[in-house]
Design a protein around this motif. Sequence first.
Motif, PDB file in Angstrom:
ATOM      1  N   CYS A  81       0.842  -1.379   0.037  1.00 42.76           N
ATOM      2  CA  CYS A  81       0.071   0.049   0.024  1.00 42.76           C
ATOM      3  C   CYS A  81       0.731   1.397  -0.115  1.00 42.76           C
ATOM      4  CB  CYS A  81      -0.899  -0.056   1.278  1.00 42.76           C
ATOM      5  SG  CYS A  81      -2.178   1.145   1.055  1.00 42.76           S
ATOM      6  N   THR A  82       2.262   1.367   0.380  1.00 41.77           N
ATOM      7  CA  THR A  82       2.952   2.211   0.581  1.00 41.77           C
ATOM      8  C   THR A  82       3.725   2.549  -0.890  1.00 41.77           C
ATOM      9  OG1 THR A  82       4.814   0.970   1.689  1.00 41.77           O
ATOM     10  CG2 THR A  82       3.394   2.135   3.156  1.00 41.77           C
ATOM     11  N   ARG A  92       4.978  -2.156   6.066  1.00 46.87           N
ATOM     12  CA  ARG A  92       6.521  -2.884   6.777  1.00 46.87           C
ATOM     13  C   ARG A  92       6.966  -2.164   7.854  1.00 46.87           C
ATOM     14  NH1 ARG A  92      10.856  -4.932   2.660  1.00 46.87           N
ATOM     15  NH2 ARG A  92      10.487  -2.858   1.470  1.00 46.87           N
ATOM     16  N   LYS A 133       7.732   5.155   5.948  1.00 47.76           N
ATOM     17  CA  LYS A 133       7.575   5.505   4.407  1.00 47.76           C
ATOM     18  C   LYS A 133       6.108   5.658   4.271  1.00 47.76           C
ATOM     19  CE  LYS A 133      10.333   2.065   3.621  1.00 47.76           C
ATOM     20  NZ  LYS A 133      11.033   1.027   3.007  1.00 47.76           N
ATOM     21  N   GLY A 188       2.655  -5.692   8.865  1.00 59.99           N
ATOM     22  CA  GLY A 188       2.896  -6.871   8.297  1.00 59.99           C
ATOM     23  C   GLY A 188       3.770  -6.968   7.360  1.00 59.99           C
ATOM     24  N   ILE A 235       4.988  -9.520   3.939  1.00 57.80           N
ATOM     25  CA  ILE A 235       4.543 -10.690   2.948  1.00 57.80           C
ATOM     26  C   ILE A 235       5.372 -11.966   2.851  1.00 57.80           C
ATOM     27  CG2 ILE A 235       5.859 -10.070   0.970  1.00 57.80           C
ATOM     28  CD1 ILE A 235       2.174 -10.481   0.600  1.00 57.80           C
ATOM     29  N   LEU A 244       0.197  -6.304  -4.324  1.00 55.22           N
ATOM     30  CA  LEU A 244       0.967  -5.481  -4.864  1.00 55.22           C
ATOM     31  C   LEU A 244       2.447  -5.383  -4.234  1.00 55.22           C
ATOM     32  CD1 LEU A 244      -1.125  -2.383  -5.523  1.00 55.22           C
ATOM     33  CD2 LEU A 244      -1.169  -4.164  -6.484  1.00 55.22           C
ATOM     34  N   ALA A 284       6.157  -6.171  -3.308  1.00 55.84           N
ATOM     35  CA  ALA A 284       6.925  -7.074  -4.067  1.00 55.84           C
ATOM     36  C   ALA A 284       8.467  -6.376  -4.038  1.00 55.84           C
ATOM     37  CB  ALA A 284       6.710  -7.337  -5.465  1.00 55.84           C
ATOM     38  N   SER A 317      10.473  -5.013  -6.188  1.00 52.19           N
ATOM     39  CA  SER A 317      10.071  -4.757  -7.479  1.00 52.19           C
ATOM     40  C   SER A 317      11.162  -4.353  -8.449  1.00 52.19           C
ATOM     41  CB  SER A 317       9.055  -3.655  -7.588  1.00 52.19           C
ATOM     42  OG  SER A 317       9.524  -2.386  -7.055  1.00 52.19           O
ATOM     43  N   SER A 374       1.111  -9.071 -11.769  1.00 47.83           N
ATOM     44  CA  SER A 374       2.001  -9.734 -12.802  1.00 47.83           C
ATOM     45  C   SER A 374       2.492  -8.671 -13.594  1.00 47.83           C
ATOM     46  CB  SER A 374       1.155 -10.842 -13.393  1.00 47.83           C
ATOM     47  OG  SER A 374       0.964 -11.995 -12.833  1.00 47.83           O
ATOM     48  N   TYR A 410      13.669 -11.724 -10.689  1.00 47.47           N
ATOM     49  CA  TYR A 410      12.473 -10.951 -10.431  1.00 47.47           C
ATOM     50  C   TYR A 410      11.231 -11.604 -11.322  1.00 47.47           C
ATOM     51  CZ  TYR A 410       8.792  -7.430 -10.869  1.00 47.47           C
ATOM     52  OH  TYR A 410       7.317  -6.654 -11.104  1.00 47.47           O
ATOM     53  N   LEU A 413       0.847  -6.094 -16.149  1.00 48.33           N
ATOM     54  CA  LEU A 413       0.946  -4.791 -16.374  1.00 48.33           C
ATOM     55  C   LEU A 413       2.233  -4.505 -16.993  1.00 48.33           C
ATOM     56  CD1 LEU A 413      -1.720  -4.687 -15.096  1.00 48.33           C
ATOM     57  CD2 LEU A 413      -0.682  -2.839 -13.567  1.00 48.33           C
ATOM     58  N   HIS A 473       4.690   1.058 -15.870  1.00 42.71           N
ATOM     59  CA  HIS A 473       3.774   2.263 -15.714  1.00 42.71           C
ATOM     60  C   HIS A 473       4.540   3.303 -14.490  1.00 42.71           C
ATOM     61  CE1 HIS A 473       2.337  -1.130 -13.335  1.00 42.71           C
ATOM     62  NE2 HIS A 473       2.064  -0.375 -12.477  1.00 42.71           N
TER      63      HIS A 473
HETATM   64  P1  NAP Z   1       6.845  -0.104  -5.474  1.00 47.58           P
HETATM   65  O1  NAP Z   1       6.644   1.094  -5.528  1.00 47.58           O
HETATM   66  O2  NAP Z   1       8.327  -0.825  -5.435  1.00 47.58           O
HETATM   67  O3  NAP Z   1       6.055  -0.804  -4.179  1.00 47.58           O
HETATM   68  C1  NAP Z   1       6.245  -1.920  -3.609  1.00 47.58           C
HETATM   69  C2  NAP Z   1       5.528  -2.146  -2.435  1.00 47.58           C
HETATM   70  O4  NAP Z   1       5.612  -3.663  -1.866  1.00 47.58           O
HETATM   71  C3  NAP Z   1       5.954  -1.248  -1.211  1.00 47.58           C
HETATM   72  O5  NAP Z   1       4.692  -0.789  -0.592  1.00 47.58           O
HETATM   73  C4  NAP Z   1       6.829  -2.055  -0.485  1.00 47.58           C
HETATM   74  O6  NAP Z   1       6.955  -1.540   0.987  1.00 47.58           O
HETATM   75  C5  NAP Z   1       5.971  -3.278  -0.551  1.00 47.58           C
HETATM   76  N1  NAP Z   1       6.829  -4.239   0.064  1.00 47.58           N
HETATM   77  C6  NAP Z   1       7.839  -4.923  -0.484  1.00 47.58           C
HETATM   78  N2  NAP Z   1       8.471  -5.970   0.017  1.00 47.58           N
HETATM   79  C7  NAP Z   1       7.509  -6.246   1.191  1.00 47.58           C
HETATM   80  C8  NAP Z   1       7.514  -7.174   2.024  1.00 47.58           C
HETATM   81  N3  NAP Z   1       8.317  -8.195   2.390  1.00 47.58           N
HETATM   82  N4  NAP Z   1       6.227  -7.208   2.911  1.00 47.58           N
HETATM   83  C9  NAP Z   1       5.153  -6.223   2.683  1.00 47.58           C
HETATM   84  N5  NAP Z   1       5.532  -5.313   1.716  1.00 47.58           N
HETATM   85  C10 NAP Z   1       6.366  -5.297   0.952  1.00 47.58           C
HETATM   86  O7  NAP Z   1       6.429  -1.076  -6.829  1.00 47.58           O
HETATM   87  P2  NAP Z   1       5.070  -0.361  -7.838  1.00 47.58           P
HETATM   88  O8  NAP Z   1       5.637  -0.058  -8.800  1.00 47.58           O
HETATM   89  O9  NAP Z   1       4.138   0.235  -7.113  1.00 47.58           O
HETATM   90  O10 NAP Z   1       4.178  -1.841  -8.107  1.00 47.58           O
HETATM   91  C11 NAP Z   1       3.510  -2.526  -7.571  1.00 47.58           C
HETATM   92  C12 NAP Z   1       3.470  -4.008  -7.898  1.00 47.58           C
HETATM   93  O11 NAP Z   1       3.163  -3.931  -9.046  1.00 47.58           O
HETATM   94  C13 NAP Z   1       4.788  -4.816  -7.725  1.00 47.58           C
HETATM   95  O12 NAP Z   1       4.343  -5.977  -7.216  1.00 47.58           O
HETATM   96  C14 NAP Z   1       5.332  -4.518  -8.721  1.00 47.58           C
HETATM   97  O13 NAP Z   1       6.430  -6.024  -8.940  1.00 47.58           O
HETATM   98  C15 NAP Z   1       4.348  -5.131  -9.634  1.00 47.58           C
HETATM   99  N6  NAP Z   1       4.642  -4.387 -11.123  1.00 47.58           N
HETATM  100  C16 NAP Z   1       5.094  -3.150 -11.141  1.00 47.58           C
HETATM  101  C17 NAP Z   1       4.933  -2.380 -12.608  1.00 47.58           C
HETATM  102  C18 NAP Z   1       5.582  -1.030 -12.745  1.00 47.58           C
HETATM  103  O14 NAP Z   1       5.764  -0.527 -13.867  1.00 47.58           O
HETATM  104  N7  NAP Z   1       5.363  -0.295 -11.811  1.00 47.58           N
HETATM  105  C19 NAP Z   1       4.794  -3.151 -13.685  1.00 47.58           C
HETATM  106  C20 NAP Z   1       4.089  -4.448 -13.583  1.00 47.58           C
HETATM  107  C21 NAP Z   1       4.103  -4.858 -12.236  1.00 47.58           C
HETATM  108  P3  NAP Z   1       7.922  -0.441   1.465  1.00 47.58           P
HETATM  109  O15 NAP Z   1       7.199   0.975   0.892  1.00 47.58           O
HETATM  110  O16 NAP Z   1       8.216  -0.347   2.694  1.00 47.58           O
HETATM  111  O17 NAP Z   1       9.192  -0.679   0.660  1.00 47.58           O
END
Ligand code: NAP
Length: 348
Positions: A12-13, A36, A42, A65, A67, A88, A90, A92, A134, A159, A186, A189
């Motif tokens: 969510c963050t 987390r 953050k 919590g 994951i 969401l 990951a 990432s 995904s 990844y 996706l 983005h």
């Molecule tokens: P992001 O900004 O890196 O956000 C990832 C989120 O996951 C953050 O809230 C992070 O928390 C949390 N997280 C990481 N490890 C965790 C753990 N062990 N337990 C609980 N929470 C954890 O990624 P995003 O760009 O928003 O992407 C969202 C999802 O879509 C991800 O799964 C990514 O792999 C996938 N995705 C992204 C894209 C893209 O282009 N953005 C494309 C396809 C798929 P912290 O804030 O504490 O780090």
Amino acid sequence: MEKTKIALITGCTGQDGSYLAEFLLKKGYEVHGIRRRSSIAKLDRLSRIHYGPHAERNKFFLHYGDITDSASITQITKRVKPDEVYNLAAQSHVRVSFDTPEYTANTDALGPLRVLEAIRTLGFVRKTKFYQASTSEMFGNPLESPQHENTPFFPRSPYGIAKLYAHLITANYREAYNMFACSGILFNHESPRRGESFVTRKITQAAIRIVRRKQDKLYLGNLYAKRDWGYAKEYVEAMWLMLQQKKPKDYVIATGENHTVKEFAELAFRVLDIDIEWQGQGISEKGINKKNGKIIVEIDPYYFRPTEVENLVGNASMAKKELGWAPKTKFQKLVNLIMAEEVKNKDL
Ligand code: NAP
Ligand code: F7E
């Protein structure tokens, strides 16, 4: 009166989590997010919801919590009793997944399994719908272009491989337990909330700093990688739409056009009235500010990946036909909107 729907968002963050939370609150949902524990809070991306003087405030809850920790995921799911779960969370970052492959697998592959198991073992299979984040990285070096829902997967990073496990286990829970579980595939983005080490924000922030004389150069890896870049705020609506369908199904979400990292850099600098002239080749290639002859872009092989994904572009026609979703923000507009936010940032 219709019952208020409850959503649980892991991650969510993050960039998408924050946009999705805002989107669902506007739709009238009660939204629960998992955060987390970290030494510094953050919650910047959630500030508009969590701390702002908004009416939604009372319908937004954060839970500690992780994951990688089944017990916390199960406990939160049990307490919240969500109608919809958006997974969401990951690790990432593709480059970082080569440095932390085991952690990436634990988070990105087993993490979704833990959420699915929580839903199943709590007896929520009929009640709770599940969305898995995904990614186009599962296509890796694709056999066809553009990529669609039936394009074979050839991931090229820890990844992408971890995400493919998550994609397949989600489909398995859908088939084995008749669960409403689906994945959005996706493509990249971005937004002003994008993590700063992804190439788009790295470029936009560096461009501002270079103009403000706080940084000399921008060091990049592969300038010729092509990505299909869309706007995150629009992509979260597609996630929600997938869970509103009669049947669970996976969809590709993309803009249908791709551009190189080099083009992204050129457009970002052009917003600041800087034209780049490129000289040299390979790791000696340099971007020069035409106005003053200074080198502003150089290659640092550190940013090359052991196995690179060179060229991705998605075909989202099934999402358009069945979800009524289509991207509104294309490349130039996306660069402009990120830059418009960066210039306001006095800390850069
Ligand atoms: P992001 O900004 O890196 O956000 C990832 C989120 O996951 C953050 O809230 C992070 O928390 C949390 N997280 C990481 N490890 C965790 C753990 N062990 N337990 C609980 N929470 C954890 O990624 P995003 O760009 O928003 O992407 C969202 C999802 O879509 C991800 O799964 C990514 O792999 C996938 N995705 C992204 C894209 C893209 O282009 N953005 C494309 C396809 C798929 P912290 O804030 O504490 O780090
Ligand atoms: O790299 C090249 C790099 O890190 C894009 C994640 O959201 O989208 C994202 O993964 C391209 C790659 O994103 C630098 O080699 C050049 O070809 O911004 P990125 P990504 O790897 O495409 C997918 C869909 C996800 O699912 C992921 O979660 O840019 N590149 N020079 C560079 N990349 C970075 N980060 N830094 C550079 O200096």
